[in-house]
Design a protein around this motif. Sequence first.
Motif, mmCIF file in Angstrom:
data_model
loop_
_atom_site.group_PDB
_atom_site.id
_atom_site.type_symbol
_atom_site.label_atom_id
_atom_site.label_comp_id
_atom_site.label_asym_id
_atom_site.label_seq_id
_atom_site.Cartn_x
_atom_site.Cartn_y
_atom_site.Cartn_z
ATOM 1 N N LEU A 1 -3.925 -9.840 4.746
ATOM 2 C CA LEU A 1 -4.945 -9.954 3.537
ATOM 3 C C LEU A 1 -5.947 -8.838 3.588
ATOM 4 N N PHE A 2 -6.703 -8.748 4.600
ATOM 5 C CA PHE A 2 -7.789 -7.831 4.707
ATOM 6 C C PHE A 2 -7.073 -6.399 4.406
ATOM 7 N N ASN A 3 -6.037 -6.067 5.028
ATOM 8 C CA ASN A 3 -5.293 -4.723 4.672
ATOM 9 C C ASN A 3 -5.052 -4.465 3.311
ATOM 10 N N ASN A 4 -4.333 -5.482 2.692
ATOM 11 C CA ASN A 4 -3.922 -5.387 1.126
ATOM 12 C C ASN A 4 -5.374 -5.157 0.474
ATOM 13 N N PHE A 5 -6.368 -6.164 0.935
ATOM 14 C CA PHE A 5 -7.610 -5.868 -0.121
ATOM 15 C C PHE A 5 -8.171 -4.553 0.043
ATOM 16 N N GLU A 6 -8.187 -3.991 1.304
ATOM 17 C CA GLU A 6 -9.220 -2.942 1.689
ATOM 18 C C GLU A 6 -8.226 -1.748 0.805
ATOM 19 N N SER A 7 -6.950 -1.485 0.934
ATOM 20 C CA SER A 7 -6.420 -0.618 0.111
ATOM 21 C C SER A 7 -6.625 -0.651 -1.205
ATOM 22 N N THR A 8 -6.703 -1.722 -1.962
ATOM 23 C CA THR A 8 -6.974 -1.856 -3.369
ATOM 24 C C THR A 8 -8.257 -1.312 -3.428
ATOM 25 N N VAL A 9 -9.297 -1.920 -2.769
ATOM 26 C CA VAL A 9 -10.791 -1.652 -3.116
ATOM 27 C C VAL A 9 -10.879 0.155 -2.773
ATOM 28 N N ARG A 10 -10.356 0.740 -1.647
ATOM 29 C CA ARG A 10 -10.441 2.079 -1.541
ATOM 30 C C ARG A 10 -9.818 2.881 -2.415
ATOM 31 N N ARG A 11 -8.925 2.231 -3.071
ATOM 32 C CA ARG A 11 -8.289 3.145 -4.229
ATOM 33 C C ARG A 11 -9.385 3.706 -5.226
ATOM 34 N N PHE A 12 -10.078 2.688 -5.633
ATOM 35 C CA PHE A 12 -11.404 2.541 -6.882
ATOM 36 C C PHE A 12 -12.681 3.176 -6.203
ATOM 37 N N MET A 13 -12.854 2.941 -5.003
ATOM 38 C CA MET A 13 -14.477 3.033 -4.566
ATOM 39 C C MET A 13 -14.421 3.632 -3.101
ATOM 40 N N PRO A 14 -15.275 4.668 -2.767
ATOM 41 C CA PRO A 14 -15.186 5.338 -1.568
ATOM 42 C C PRO A 14 -16.356 4.335 -0.632
ATOM 43 N N VAL A 15 -15.771 3.210 -0.251
ATOM 44 C CA VAL A 15 -16.552 2.224 0.369
ATOM 45 C C VAL A 15 -15.902 1.921 1.910
ATOM 46 N N GLU A 16 -16.630 1.464 2.857
ATOM 47 C CA GLU A 16 -16.079 1.013 3.957
ATOM 48 C C GLU A 16 -16.168 -0.503 4.149
ATOM 49 N N LEU A 17 -15.039 -1.096 4.542
ATOM 50 C CA LEU A 17 -15.029 -2.473 4.761
ATOM 51 C C LEU A 17 -14.785 -2.592 6.297
ATOM 52 N N ALA A 18 -15.641 -3.709 6.901
ATOM 53 C CA ALA A 18 -15.556 -3.838 8.311
ATOM 54 C C ALA A 18 -14.690 -5.173 8.249
ATOM 55 N N TYR A 19 -13.674 -5.250 9.065
ATOM 56 C CA TYR A 19 -12.949 -6.574 9.137
ATOM 57 C C TYR A 19 -13.732 -7.441 10.245
ATOM 58 N N CYS A 20 -14.269 -8.495 9.725
ATOM 59 C CA CYS A 20 -15.101 -9.191 10.725
ATOM 60 C C CYS A 20 -14.340 -10.680 10.985
ATOM 61 N N GLY A 21 -13.172 -10.778 10.978
ATOM 62 C CA GLY A 21 -12.433 -11.816 11.366
ATOM 63 C C GLY A 21 -12.167 -13.036 10.483
ATOM 64 N N TYR A 22 -11.617 -14.073 10.770
ATOM 65 C CA TYR A 22 -11.140 -15.043 9.614
ATOM 66 C C TYR A 22 -11.434 -16.417 10.205
ATOM 67 N N LEU A 23 -11.430 -17.189 9.321
ATOM 68 C CA LEU A 23 -11.795 -18.844 9.408
ATOM 69 C C LEU A 23 -10.437 -19.418 9.302
#
Length: 127
Positions: free
Chosen positions: A44-66
């Motif tokens: 889920l994180f990888n899919n979200f990160e690839s979508t976000v990074r397609r449109f914005m030059p931001v860094e996303l840090a995976y901080c785990g899951y609940l």
Amino acid sequence: MLVGQATSFVDAYAIIKAGFQGYGIDRFSIVVNMARSSGEAHTLFNNFESTVRRFMPVELAYCGYLPFSAAMQASSVHCTPVALQPGCFAENRALDSVADSILAAPVQGATGTRYFRDLSATGALPS
């Protein structure tokens, strides 16, 4: 907080977009909520990160899951801390792990804290 539902992706994306475009925030910590396994959370994180990074030059840090669990659902429905429910060792370990990851994530700087303070001042966030 990211959940494997379209509405959660849209909400998380909107927060990141507002922070980036309005305040120049380019680092975000992401927690996946209600994942059935570590593998599902990473997917889920990888899919979200690839979508976000397609449109914005931001860094996303995976901080785990609940974890997805009956105790977590009951906690949410009844508005009670999961830590107060008996037998929630896995859930509490997950919360501790997420907290440690967030504390270890890269810090944005003063603009990040100002962004959330400004939202709170306008009434967009509960105080």
